[in-house]
Design a protein around this motif. Structure first.
Motif, PDB file in Angstrom:
ATOM      1  N   HIS A 135       0.831  -1.207   0.000  1.00  0.00           N
ATOM      2  CA  HIS A 135       0.000   0.000   0.000  1.00  0.00           C
ATOM      3  C   HIS A 135       0.865   1.255   0.000  1.00  0.00           C
ATOM      4  N   LEU A 136       1.974   1.185   0.700  1.00  0.00           N
ATOM      5  CA  LEU A 136       2.800   2.376   0.903  1.00  0.00           C
ATOM      6  C   LEU A 136       4.258   1.953   0.908  1.00  0.00           C
ATOM      7  N   THR A 174       8.088   9.286  -0.012  1.00  0.00           N
ATOM      8  CA  THR A 174       7.121   8.208   0.154  1.00  0.00           C
ATOM      9  C   THR A 174       6.207   8.147  -1.055  1.00  0.00           C
ATOM     10  N   TYR A 188       2.374   6.239  -2.343  1.00  0.00           N
ATOM     11  CA  TYR A 188       1.248   5.330  -2.218  1.00  0.00           C
ATOM     12  C   TYR A 188       1.170   4.555  -3.525  1.00  0.00           C
ATOM     13  N   THR A 189       1.363   3.263  -3.461  1.00  0.00           N
ATOM     14  CA  THR A 189       1.589   2.491  -4.675  1.00  0.00           C
ATOM     15  C   THR A 189       0.350   2.391  -5.556  1.00  0.00           C
ATOM     16  N   SER A 198      -2.190   4.785  -5.985  1.00  0.00           N
ATOM     17  CA  SER A 198      -2.432   6.061  -6.656  1.00  0.00           C
ATOM     18  C   SER A 198      -1.198   6.610  -7.343  1.00  0.00           C
ATOM     19  N   ASN A 220       0.725   8.598  -5.789  1.00  0.00           N
ATOM     20  CA  ASN A 220       0.986   9.888  -5.152  1.00  0.00           C
ATOM     21  C   ASN A 220       2.282   9.806  -4.358  1.00  0.00           C
ATOM     22  N   VAL A 268      -3.636  -0.400   5.344  1.00  0.00           N
ATOM     23  CA  VAL A 268      -4.254   0.863   4.941  1.00  0.00           C
ATOM     24  C   VAL A 268      -4.565   1.630   6.218  1.00  0.00           C
ATOM     25  N   SER A 324       2.939   9.474   6.472  1.00  0.00           N
ATOM     26  CA  SER A 324       3.742   8.441   5.827  1.00  0.00           C
ATOM     27  C   SER A 324       5.223   8.637   6.105  1.00  0.00           C
ATOM     28  N   TYR A 376       5.888   1.704   9.078  1.00  0.00           N
ATOM     29  CA  TYR A 376       6.349   0.666   8.151  1.00  0.00           C
ATOM     30  C   TYR A 376       6.735  -0.617   8.887  1.00  0.00           C
TER      31      TYR A 376
END
Length: 126
Positions: free
Chosen positions: A32-33, A50, A52-53, A55, A57, A102, A107, A113
């Motif tokens: 997710h991140l 960082t 967000y995989t 989106s 972003n 999620v 982040s 993490y």
């Protein structure tokens, strides 16, 4: 089990470039991140960038904005950090991090993490 393996570190002169890679294996799905952190001896580990995989972003700390770019490959099992215009203060051990939860919140926090790589050293000389 999930493993993250970084590569691409090395020694460069100020103004040079390096591209770090982080290969993810053993994961049941895309994370997710993901993020890149760095740490110098005697100091806390700090976030660099960082992503967000889902989106795509991406977020950067002020000290690297405009110089570093975080990206992922299409299969989302490799993370990259393109580092340009490197400065001596970028010298550090760089770590890849990932998480599949999620969650809300920043982040940039280490505690966000659950999985970490072993690190790759980046040294920038003046």
């Amino acid at each position: 089990r999930v493993q993250l393996v970084e590569s691409g570190g090395g020694s460069v002169q100020a103004g040079g470039s390096l591209r770090l890679s982080c290969s993810v294996s053993g994961a049941p799905s895309s994370s997710h991140l993901m993020a890149w952190f760095r740490q110098v001896p005697g100091k806390e580990r700090e976030a660099v960038a960082t992503i967000y995989t889902g989106s795509g972003n991406a977020y950067y700390v002020d000290s690297v904005k405009g110089r570093f770019t975080i990206s992922q490959d299409n299969a989302k099992n490799t993370l990259f950090l393109q580092m340009n215009s490197l400065k001596p203060e970028d010298t550090a051990m760089y770590y890849c991090a990932a998480d599949w939860r999620v969650l809300g919140g920043s982040s940039y926090q280490v505690a966000r993490y659950g999985y970490w790589g072993q690190g790759t050293q980046v040294t920038v000389s003046s």
